[in-house]
Scaffold this active site. Structure first.
Site, PDB file in Angstrom:
ATOM      1  N   SER C 265       1.130  -1.328  -0.406  1.00 51.19           N
ATOM      2  CA  SER C 265       0.040  -0.191  -0.397  1.00 51.19           C
ATOM      3  C   SER C 265       0.520   1.469  -0.018  1.00 51.19           C
ATOM      4  O   SER C 265       1.932   1.060   0.002  1.00 51.19           O
ATOM      5  CB  SER C 265      -0.759  -0.085   1.797  1.00 51.19           C
ATOM      6  OG  SER C 265      -2.405  -1.206   1.255  1.00 51.19           O
ATOM      7  N   SER C 303      -3.288  -3.252  -2.979  1.00 51.38           N
ATOM      8  CA  SER C 303      -2.136  -1.998  -2.498  1.00 51.38           C
ATOM      9  C   SER C 303      -3.711  -1.443  -2.186  1.00 51.38           C
ATOM     10  O   SER C 303      -4.281  -0.780  -2.804  1.00 51.38           O
ATOM     11  CB  SER C 303      -1.713  -1.230  -3.545  1.00 51.38           C
ATOM     12  OG  SER C 303      -0.804  -0.637  -2.959  1.00 51.38           O
ATOM     13  N   ASP C 305      -4.327   1.875  -1.825  1.00 44.84           N
ATOM     14  CA  ASP C 305      -3.423   3.725  -2.322  1.00 44.84           C
ATOM     15  C   ASP C 305      -4.783   5.226  -1.803  1.00 44.84           C
ATOM     16  O   ASP C 305      -5.578   4.689  -2.417  1.00 44.84           O
ATOM     17  CB  ASP C 305      -3.248   4.095  -3.292  1.00 44.84           C
ATOM     18  CG  ASP C 305      -1.998   2.513  -4.394  1.00 44.84           C
ATOM     19  OD1 ASP C 305      -1.840   1.664  -3.450  1.00 44.84           O
ATOM     20  OD2 ASP C 305      -1.758   0.991  -4.996  1.00 44.84           O
TER      21      ASP C 305
END
Lengths: 387, 387, 387, 387
Positions: C265, C303, C305
């Site tokens: 991340s 991830s 984000d």
């Protein structure tokens, strides 16, 4: 504009279709809800109980009523009388159910502003309406170098009364609605974008209402205009009218009955003179849907339920020419009274659209007006039962 | 379609504008990026390195090139050759910067599907394009009772090379693009919706690319088609080309230079045969914007940056006639290779649009093609510097 | 704070864990990207090239490095030194990929403001961090009657180097980071919330950078701080470093290698002194993701984000006590230079996090620092190849 | 669980706080709305008129009632009895007004699924509740290698009856609610997360209801559970009860009256066995807010109004181990009856929460139960007035 019938005649003449047509039953006697004693909510209305109680807001209708099958039109809402492109108003769009073709959505979300009037019309007419609006606005003085414009045009599907596939809306209808737009009283019912719409199996159409907060809460006005074309379990002032249902009279075949379900749509335009930016307007717009719910809708799958809200306050207008805008905004904490106002005004605008709309025969059959002679006694009994 | 020049001639003839006009410099020698040795990313392309590598996807262009000032067109993307209204494809739209007029946004978000082809065109032509698309599709057999349709039409602003205020796009252009759409190679550059666009101060236009995952990752194909009309700091394969800048040649006055800033827009269409629903397509679409960023864009204020993604997989298509859909969907965990694919294909599609576009003179001046003779040596030196 | 090592020692002592532990390799020689000659973008940085170049912004780290397996921490970002609850700053959160536990999202979206500092930490520590932040802030003078607070706490997963399931973060760590937060230089690398993170298979962590617009564009500063813990194809200044890859050294078993994929991340905090409201901040935050893309990410499935942006400008602060806010906002048209700034600063902050992070051994193995001795010659050759 | 009082005693004992406390007035005679003759809507309920009519759904409460000032608790909703982490259910969250701390929002939006039970509690307890839920779930067999988890925890502010700043919720309360969760009847009123809440100035709390579609519409069940803590103009079955208003009895000072305005919040959990994916669940959840509106709310500024919806249908569950999911989904066109169902069930669940809640004295005063002896005659008169 003296009265709506003459406005309509103007359009027919303009379109070169001035032959005799069946006029709608515009019994002037049909009252607005409040005139009939049906009071929605607790807050006082503005002086005209209409979106035009928000200073500067103008509304114009063009009704397209031709032959046996064309029952459509367009309604224009202008936020202020100035140059909208250069004095933009903050705006937000909230979507209850996105089954619909509202044009301009993404740019309003990104930039938070309106740069054109708003138009409402029938489903398959939105693109021509937008094209006509753009042509009209680009032709104005001072617009010679403008090469982009974001028209906001909403619709509901008038395809039962109207031969919608014929796409009868023309640019001159749009221009007419824009040009005659007035800050005077708003005509309601089967007119403009409401000419061919159906709500709860009854004739729907244009309705409007307003609320005015007292000075202690800022003294602001919230005005709402709706194009009603949806359904559900018709509920007025909290009372479900299960026993007042339209008979279905099919004109051509088994399937030719007015929409029985909640499908259809509702377009809601909210104006306010409260100084709100696009985020606060988004919050305001979201509440309008609660007013729709109170009339008995559950926002059915096929119903496009949209709210467009804008603020006319001078302290939030945006000139395209400056690097900075000075704003005077309401705080989050000041919003709740406005939320009450928009829920009430939306509910009442919808009821007004039903009260004022008149029985209309069209493309695939006949849609009766809400029978007030049956509805009002029911509502009065309920009111009498209250303390 | 033999080649794009003959397609273009067809259009000109169809429009009754077959007088001599200055043809664009369509030097057939201008290579695609990969033909010139510029390889973007690590994944292999599909056989044609084009959106049509996704089986069933067809693309058609209509170029509207008339007189000195009309430089526009329309590009149609058809997800499959069947009845789109009855065999809908899941779809999603992601907005990088919502300054734009993409039509159909809210219904795609609500219902998660496409029911028409996608059109791209110039800004002020979107509404006529949508109206023409609706007319074309409603006239098809089996559509007689359809009274609502949600066309998806995107645009970028070709108002430098094109006299955009003349709104030259006509219904026949749209019908032409739809009718000639082919699953063969896609023509790129100054054609169709790319006829009048400008990117990074150079001639932009249509570009396409694809990626194919290996069988271990599902063997799916991702295809991208762009209409490039934006700007920033032009970067190819990671190399910023600061010293390769277009001279500004004003044709009529001091302001008549091609857009210097990043303003403009990019429309990105993403197709895949991976079985994705609308949520997974939304995730895929969001990554395409990273490919735009890699070419040097920061999505400037006036740039409308939109991604429309759809899946052609039969196992996710939706018939309007059934109460249930059976689906075979990829899991969230299987998405990452597709994300890599769409970023690479978007970046390469953009570079292709610049490599293939040819110098074009139009309404307000001249826009040169990207000078490959200067660019390629620069890129080769960088490649040589790599290990 | 004299230097970060002493800050770290403070924490260890405070936690009663002052026994001998393996200190991280904090070779002071590891330069920031710009010190090593790696310049990202075209715009000048602020004086410290850090988020604290935005006046008033303070950053504090607490590093939790205990025994062989605890490698986590918390980083606090304070928008201004005053009473955040009563002088709120406009804020927006943009989500590139929502696989993550960022707390506070919905209230920031609704109200458009921050009322607490921002914390970053490891995934399974967010709830205790939020609880501790609330306790700390509610105990301040003047907060006695406050019964609701919306902490904004982000995270990335440090579960390779850190025994994340042990949930070692304690309230005193959070309080420490908040109390020592300073407007001085920001320590980068394996510190605070970056203690245990991994990026591109190398040791990631905290990084920061800033850009300052020239006076003609408003003179505003944009500062970025990242917690890097993601992956992809590592790309620095446009150059993909395919041949510089970490060897995987498993400490305990076949699966015990650092994350090979892009999963992980990145949390991005954006501060600016430009007078932006929440909508303009949302637009700014969206661009930060383009900076992530330029480092080689395609925002893989796993991830998370996230971008949190706020404005420190006094003219947009909100006091909870007034019914109206006066604002001086930038116009939409003034935003593009800020967009360039945030893309560049995000990319450079990420590179800084890799340049400054040091080799760290922890719970499931060892994660090497990015080998600058191999990377820098590669980048220099590329620079030399440019004209 | 025999009855809620014994459950509550269990908790008190578990917490080591078994000294004598003032027990709430749990007059077992308070009926549910339907038992008292108040029927909301037209659709039939499930057999228990509760969320647990959706097969597999379990609900557990832990009531934290200590001394004079602690009036809070936690309510757990488990979508199915299996391993939620490995058999995830599709889910969606819709936000009516985002003033609230609901945890887990962004990951549910991205991945479209729940991987933990749902918890409801008081505002300042959400973070500890989430932390405890994570601890409980990570300790289960088979979870040894899991290093990330996305708990979904909602709240409303019980800070009038409860000394919320003391943050009395502890991990053992959460574990208790999870462990005792049962598919039996759901206890309503001042229990669990509803222990300290206030709605319309009356004692609110937990309420539940369900609707079952007939077989022709799929035979699906929709169940709703609410934690009511909001306000407005109390309306039951369409009748505004303006003359039934709580007297405000301040216990300590002029400001110590129960919330007079609509501020507060409502958390709504919607379960269904209809096979819906996250998009269809989002559409379903959006309608629940209409049910809130029908009770007289306009979603005031300070009210956090959230809906969490999930489907328990086996054909839409997601195993984390497969690359593909087979799904059998309802079509968009099949959704409208479910929309009706969720509006009705939400409205009735809210009314149930008021009917079942009992007068409670706590931190800052006393909150009376809704006086059914005054309300029911009013409602009966209205019903009698109907035809």
């Amino acid at each position: 504009m003296a009265n709506w019938r003459s406005a309509w005649l103007l359009v027919v003449v303009a379109c070169g279709a001035a032959q005799a047509v069946e006029l709608p039953d515009t019994s002037v006697e049909r009252p607005r809800a409040r005139e009939a004693g049906v009071v929605i909510g607790l807050l006082p209305t503005g002086p005209r109980n209409a979106i035009v109680d928000v200073p500067g807001v103008a509304v114009g209708h063009a009704t397209v009523f031709e032959g046996d099958a064309i029952r459509t039109g367009v309604t224009a809402i202008l936020p202020h009388p100035g140059d909208l492109y250069r004095e933009r108003v903050p705006a937000a769009i909230v979507i209850g159910n996105g089954y619909g073709k509202l044009l301009g959505v993404s740019q309003v979300a990104e930039l938070g502003e309106l740069e054109t009037p708003i138009l409402l019309t029938g489903t398959l007419g939105v693109w021509r309406a937008a094209d006509a609006l753009v042509g009209w606005q680009l032709a104005k003085p001072g617009m010679e170098e403008v090469r982009s414009l974001n028209p906001v045009v909403g619709e509901t599907n008038d395809g039962y009364l109207n031969d919608i596939r014929a796409r009868p809306l023309r640019a001159e209808h749009v221009v007419h609605a824009l040009e005659i737009a007035s800050t005077d009283n708003v005509q309601e019912g089967a007119i403009g974008a409401g000419t061919g719409t159906v709500a709860f199996g009854w004739k729907g159409g244009i309705g409007t209402s307003s609320r005015r907060l007292d000075e202690g809460q800022g003294g602001h006005t919230v005005g709402v205009l709706v194009q009603s074309n949806y359904g559900g379990r018709l509920t007025i002032g909290g009372m479900a009218l299960d026993d007042v249902r339209p008979e279905r009279t099919a004109s051509r075949g088994a399937n030719d009955v007015p929409p029985a379900t909640g499908d259809g749509s509702i377009m809601i335009v909210v104006a306010t003179d409260a100084p709100l930016d696009d985020r606060l307007l988004r919050r305001l717009a979201a509440r309008a849907l609660l007013g729709v719910g109170r009339t008995g809708s559950s926002m059915s799958n096929g119903s496009g339920d949209y709210v467009i809200a804008f603020s006319t306050a001078r302290e939030v207008r945006r000139s395209g020419d400056t690097a900075r805008h000075a704003q005077q905004l309401l705080s989050n904490e000041s919003m709740s009274p406005l939320f009450d106002a928009v829920v009430e005004a939306t509910e009442e605008a919808i009821i007004n659209s039903l009260f004022r709309a008149t029985t209309t025969r069209g493309h695939r059959g006949n849609v009766p007006a809400l029978p007030l002679e049956r509805v009002l006694p029911r509502l009065r009994r309920a009111v009498d039962a209250a303390p």
